[in-house]
Design an enzyme around this catalytic site. Sequence first.
Site, PDB file in Angstrom:
ATOM      1  N   THR A  19     -33.720   5.035 -29.825  1.00 41.92           N
ATOM      2  CA  THR A  19     -33.980   6.479 -29.768  1.00 41.92           C
ATOM      3  C   THR A  19     -33.249   7.139 -30.935  1.00 41.92           C
ATOM      4  O   THR A  19     -32.136   6.747 -31.292  1.00 41.92           O
ATOM      5  CB  THR A  19     -33.514   7.074 -28.428  1.00 41.92           C
ATOM      6  OG1 THR A  19     -32.107   6.870 -28.285  1.00 41.92           O
ATOM      7  CG2 THR A  19     -34.245   6.447 -27.256  1.00 41.92           C
TER       8      THR A  19
ATOM      9  N   GLY B  22     -30.467  11.085 -22.894  1.00 42.14           N
ATOM     10  CA  GLY B  22     -30.712   9.633 -22.883  1.00 42.14           C
ATOM     11  C   GLY B  22     -31.003   9.141 -21.474  1.00 42.14           C
ATOM     12  O   GLY B  22     -31.874   8.279 -21.265  1.00 42.14           O
ATOM     13  N   ASP B  23     -30.291   9.682 -20.500  1.00 41.38           N
ATOM     14  CA  ASP B  23     -30.495   9.262 -19.103  1.00 41.38           C
ATOM     15  C   ASP B  23     -31.876   9.692 -18.603  1.00 41.38           C
ATOM     16  O   ASP B  23     -32.543   8.945 -17.887  1.00 41.38           O
ATOM     17  CB  ASP B  23     -29.389   9.849 -18.214  1.00 41.38           C
ATOM     18  CG  ASP B  23     -28.001   9.427 -18.696  1.00 41.38           C
ATOM     19  OD1 ASP B  23     -27.865   8.278 -19.161  1.00 41.38           O
ATOM     20  OD2 ASP B  23     -27.058  10.242 -18.618  1.00 41.38           O
TER      21      ASP B  23
END
Length: 342
Positions: A246, A284-285
């Site tokens: 990412t 991100g989670d």
Amino acid sequence: MVAPLSSGAMPRPHAAADRAADGLPHSVARVAVVGSLNMDVVLTLARVPQVGETVHAQGLRYVPGGKGGNQAVACARHGAQVQLFGSVGRDHHGNALRLALHGDGVDVEHVEVHEGLPTGSAVILVEPDGQNRICVVPGANARLTLPEDALLHALVQADFLLLQLEVPDAVIEQVLQAAHSAGCRVVLNPSPVRTLPSAWWPMVHTLVVNEVEAAAFSGLNVDSQQSAERAARALLAHGPQQVVVTLGAQGAVALCAAGSHQAAPVCSRHAARQVQVVDTTGAGDSFLGAMVTRLAEGCTLAEAVEWGIAAASLCIGVAGAQPSIPARAQVEALVQPATKLE
Ligand code: RIB
């Protein structure tokens, strides 16, 4: 030495995607999560102080967080059945975290409550551009122990296991071995980044790293989609079957190993979505929860990454970790906007 997954792996029920195709009940994705639970202490500041300097914060909030808790919530808000293995202290924050997770439909039966240890916490400094700095105080996360039978049972049922690095190495080792015996695919988010034993890599099915982690593990500079693809190819050689890098505002790169359907690794590049950034905590989670749930439902990696990007883009528009994790309907509306009638 790790045996191949096929030898000695336990018999497994159908995966969610196959259950749906066969018209069987429980076509809902099932995800097991092992990870940290923190109460986030969030300070909003005009700018972070320099060495020796004192500044005024504009606000302080206590927000449920921790990578394990956040990823469990992200999967649950996408409609997955989630079993969480984690640890809190017997204190006010521990109760609040368990209640919040339960409220999101996460199964917290195996969140242990430690006597005499505080619940983990994270001090998060957020500047006006939404970027953050995080210091984690592990507390009860550092003492996490896993009930062997319950873990194995959960892994045999689960389509995927989601794991990060905010729990002790011995726990990660145990989980990887158990997932291997159960034939459960592991998605590893190696954050906070640290050196990993080489024996762990082949036990990871899907590795999800940001640009900093990709650079640390590959030894390459990662600052563009092109360099991220180079790093992903280097990481694939360590053993995982899929690697996702990412890149924040530069989107993401996803790489699948060669297999029975493809002679060479397949790479897809994905653009980011333009949004006003309020707070990047939990982005991100959110990405991981959406991506893993969609993978369990039978999406390709490229499709699942698009969902992850949409989820992360919604998350960064709202302050805090768990309060900012979007629900499936919000993400779906972005990924598959309704056809406008003339
Ligand atoms: O990924 C964000 C999380 O990292 C925060 O909620 C904080 O608790 C740390 O674990």
